[in-house]
Design a protein around this motif. Structure first.
Motif, PDB file in Angstrom:
ATOM      1  N   GLU A 128       0.726  -1.282  -0.085  1.00 43.77           N
ATOM      2  CA  GLU A 128       0.178   0.286   0.308  1.00 43.77           C
ATOM      3  C   GLU A 128       0.566   1.420  -0.222  1.00 43.77           C
ATOM      4  N   ASN A 129       1.907   1.319   1.065  1.00 45.44           N
ATOM      5  CA  ASN A 129       2.896   2.052   0.682  1.00 45.44           C
ATOM      6  C   ASN A 129       3.202   2.626  -0.671  1.00 45.44           C
ATOM      7  N   ASN A 130       4.043   1.102  -0.941  1.00 48.34           N
ATOM      8  CA  ASN A 130       5.061   1.408  -1.896  1.00 48.34           C
ATOM      9  C   ASN A 130       3.772   2.168  -3.725  1.00 48.34           C
ATOM     10  N   VAL A 131       2.654   1.506  -3.186  1.00 51.86           N
ATOM     11  CA  VAL A 131       1.680   2.312  -4.397  1.00 51.86           C
ATOM     12  C   VAL A 131       1.689   3.943  -3.647  1.00 51.86           C
ATOM     13  N   ALA A 132       1.295   4.537  -2.618  1.00 49.50           N
ATOM     14  CA  ALA A 132       1.022   5.784  -2.433  1.00 49.50           C
ATOM     15  C   ALA A 132       2.244   6.372  -2.401  1.00 49.50           C
ATOM     16  N   ASP A 133       3.953   5.812  -2.598  1.00 52.51           N
ATOM     17  CA  ASP A 133       4.558   6.660  -2.661  1.00 52.51           C
ATOM     18  C   ASP A 133       4.553   6.795  -4.220  1.00 52.51           C
ATOM     19  N   VAL A 134       4.455   5.733  -5.503  1.00 55.38           N
ATOM     20  CA  VAL A 134       4.273   6.158  -6.390  1.00 55.38           C
ATOM     21  C   VAL A 134       3.651   6.604  -7.059  1.00 55.38           C
ATOM     22  N   GLU A 135       2.146   7.107  -6.742  1.00 50.96           N
ATOM     23  CA  GLU A 135       1.221   8.531  -6.250  1.00 50.96           C
ATOM     24  C   GLU A 135       1.536   9.594  -6.705  1.00 50.96           C
ATOM     25  N   ALA A 136       2.906   9.333  -5.425  1.00 51.31           N
ATOM     26  CA  ALA A 136       3.333  10.642  -5.037  1.00 51.31           C
ATOM     27  C   ALA A 136       4.472  11.382  -5.465  1.00 51.31           C
ATOM     28  N   LEU A 137       4.751  10.470  -6.075  1.00 52.10           N
ATOM     29  CA  LEU A 137       5.789  10.889  -7.249  1.00 52.10           C
ATOM     30  C   LEU A 137       5.399  11.353  -8.133  1.00 52.10           C
ATOM     31  N   ARG A 138       4.156  10.977  -8.611  1.00 47.22           N
ATOM     32  CA  ARG A 138       3.683  11.331 -10.322  1.00 47.22           C
ATOM     33  C   ARG A 138       2.922  13.475  -9.623  1.00 47.22           C
ATOM     34  N   GLU A 139       2.347  12.827  -8.204  1.00 49.79           N
ATOM     35  CA  GLU A 139       1.909  14.202  -8.125  1.00 49.79           C
ATOM     36  C   GLU A 139       3.845  15.365  -8.266  1.00 49.79           C
ATOM     37  N   TYR A 140       4.261  15.376  -7.359  1.00 50.22           N
ATOM     38  CA  TYR A 140       5.503  15.687  -7.400  1.00 50.22           C
ATOM     39  C   TYR A 140       6.434  16.280  -8.709  1.00 50.22           C
ATOM     40  N   LEU A 141       5.582  15.022  -9.501  1.00 48.26           N
ATOM     41  CA  LEU A 141       6.337  15.714 -10.782  1.00 48.26           C
ATOM     42  C   LEU A 141       6.266  16.547 -11.618  1.00 48.26           C
ATOM     43  N   GLY A 142       4.669  16.141 -11.197  1.00 48.98           N
ATOM     44  CA  GLY A 142       3.342  17.274 -11.697  1.00 48.98           C
ATOM     45  C   GLY A 142       2.831  16.343 -13.435  1.00 48.98           C
ATOM     46  N   LEU A 143       2.943  15.173 -13.581  1.00 48.37           N
ATOM     47  CA  LEU A 143       2.500  14.461 -14.809  1.00 48.37           C
ATOM     48  C   LEU A 143       0.859  14.274 -14.463  1.00 48.37           C
ATOM     49  N   GLU A 144       0.460  14.281 -15.486  1.00 52.32           N
ATOM     50  CA  GLU A 144      -0.806  14.198 -15.649  1.00 52.32           C
ATOM     51  C   GLU A 144      -1.412  12.483 -15.777  1.00 52.32           C
ATOM     52  N   LYS A 145      -0.465  12.022 -17.016  1.00 54.38           N
ATOM     53  CA  LYS A 145      -0.477  10.200 -16.882  1.00 54.38           C
ATOM     54  C   LYS A 145       1.016   9.895 -17.482  1.00 54.38           C
ATOM     55  N   PHE A 146       0.787   9.050 -17.094  1.00 49.43           N
ATOM     56  CA  PHE A 146       2.946   8.158 -17.645  1.00 49.43           C
ATOM     57  C   PHE A 146       2.387   6.433 -17.675  1.00 49.43           C
ATOM     58  N   VAL A 147       3.326   6.226 -18.275  1.00 44.73           N
ATOM     59  CA  VAL A 147       3.037   4.401 -18.194  1.00 44.73           C
ATOM     60  C   VAL A 147       4.241   3.974 -17.246  1.00 44.73           C
ATOM     61  N   ILE A 148       3.319   2.544 -16.706  1.00 47.31           N
ATOM     62  CA  ILE A 148       4.466   2.579 -15.798  1.00 47.31           C
ATOM     63  C   ILE A 148       4.364   0.745 -15.440  1.00 47.31           C
ATOM     64  N   MET A 149       5.548   0.392 -15.676  1.00 51.34           N
ATOM     65  CA  MET A 149       6.869  -1.209 -16.121  1.00 51.34           C
ATOM     66  C   MET A 149       6.970  -1.475 -14.370  1.00 51.34           C
ATOM     67  N   GLY A 150       6.794  -2.673 -14.684  1.00 51.87           N
ATOM     68  CA  GLY A 150       7.320  -2.911 -13.076  1.00 51.87           C
ATOM     69  C   GLY A 150       7.413  -4.840 -13.197  1.00 51.87           C
ATOM     70  N   ARG A 151       8.411  -5.330 -13.031  1.00 51.35           N
ATOM     71  CA  ARG A 151       9.629  -6.189 -12.702  1.00 51.35           C
ATOM     72  C   ARG A 151       9.045  -7.347 -11.547  1.00 51.35           C
ATOM     73  N   SER A 152       8.891  -8.046 -11.315  1.00 49.09           N
ATOM     74  CA  SER A 152       8.592  -9.207 -10.286  1.00 49.09           C
ATOM     75  C   SER A 152       7.918  -8.876  -9.173  1.00 49.09           C
ATOM     76  N   TYR A 153       8.366  -8.050  -8.566  1.00 49.20           N
ATOM     77  CA  TYR A 153       7.751  -6.961  -7.203  1.00 49.20           C
ATOM     78  C   TYR A 153       6.726  -5.998  -7.331  1.00 49.20           C
ATOM     79  N   GLY A 154       7.951  -5.249  -8.109  1.00 43.88           N
ATOM     80  CA  GLY A 154       7.756  -3.954  -9.293  1.00 43.88           C
ATOM     81  C   GLY A 154       6.586  -4.319  -9.566  1.00 43.88           C
ATOM     82  N   GLY A 155       6.082  -5.627 -10.210  1.00 43.58           N
ATOM     83  CA  GLY A 155       5.281  -5.128 -11.473  1.00 43.58           C
ATOM     84  C   GLY A 155       4.013  -5.861 -10.364  1.00 43.58           C
ATOM     85  N   ILE A 156       3.828  -6.268  -9.288  1.00 44.24           N
ATOM     86  CA  ILE A 156       2.754  -6.626  -8.484  1.00 44.24           C
ATOM     87  C   ILE A 156       2.085  -5.051  -8.300  1.00 44.24           C
ATOM     88  N   VAL A 157       3.656  -3.998  -7.536  1.00 46.23           N
ATOM     89  CA  VAL A 157       2.970  -2.544  -7.539  1.00 46.23           C
ATOM     90  C   VAL A 157       2.786  -1.890  -8.755  1.00 46.23           C
TER      91      VAL A 157
END
Length: 154
Positions: free
Chosen positions: A81-110
């Protein structure tokens, strides 16, 4: 680079230009967040293998909290849950509206968890060698504990 988000300092590294010349105009390339495996791993295993992709997308490598160059904190905060929240917070921090997300192994779960929670934020989802269930994490922890016990007996 670091972003102070959600009570911790998350490390991220950007590879590739965000804007490229397209004749007389500048065109924005898609941004792709790259999520490593683990928990406990980091982004460095992706380099230099993903570098050619930076010709088409701006890559943002992220180290999860407590991993790689990101700050350590209480292990109780190392949650999906915190890893997902961190991704969302970083998206906001960088001022992005939309982005592509790539995850491998545990990163894929996130990445999958993020896609379920914030589908409107994504323009793409890339999954590499992952599993569709967070339940894998508990089974992996159990297997590690069993192997540790076996090694102690030997």
């Amino acid at each position: 680079m670091y972003a102070n988000i959600n009570g911790t300092r998350i490390y991220f590294d950007v590879e590739g230009m965000g804007s490229v010349a397209d004749g007389p105009i500048m065109r924005q390339k898609p941004v792709c967040f790259v999520l490593h495996g683990g928990p406990g791993s980091d982004h460095t295993g992706y380099k230099p293998y993903l570098t050619p992709l930076s010709n088409y997308m701006q890559l943002v490598y992220i180290d999860n909290r407590g991993s790689g160059f990101s700050d350590e904190g209480p292990q109780s905060t190392y949650t999906l849950e915190n890893n997902v929240a961190d991704v969302e917070a970083l998206r906001e921090y960088l001022g992005l509206e939309k982005f592509v997300i790539m995850g491998r192994s545990y990163g894929g779960i996130v990445a999958q968890s993020y896609a379920v929670k914030y589908p409107e934020r994504l323009s793409g989802l890339i999954l590499l060698v992952t599993t569709p269930s967070y339940r894998f994490i508990e089974r992996a922890k159990q297997e590690v504990a069993e192997k540790v016990q076996m090694n102690k007996r030997q």
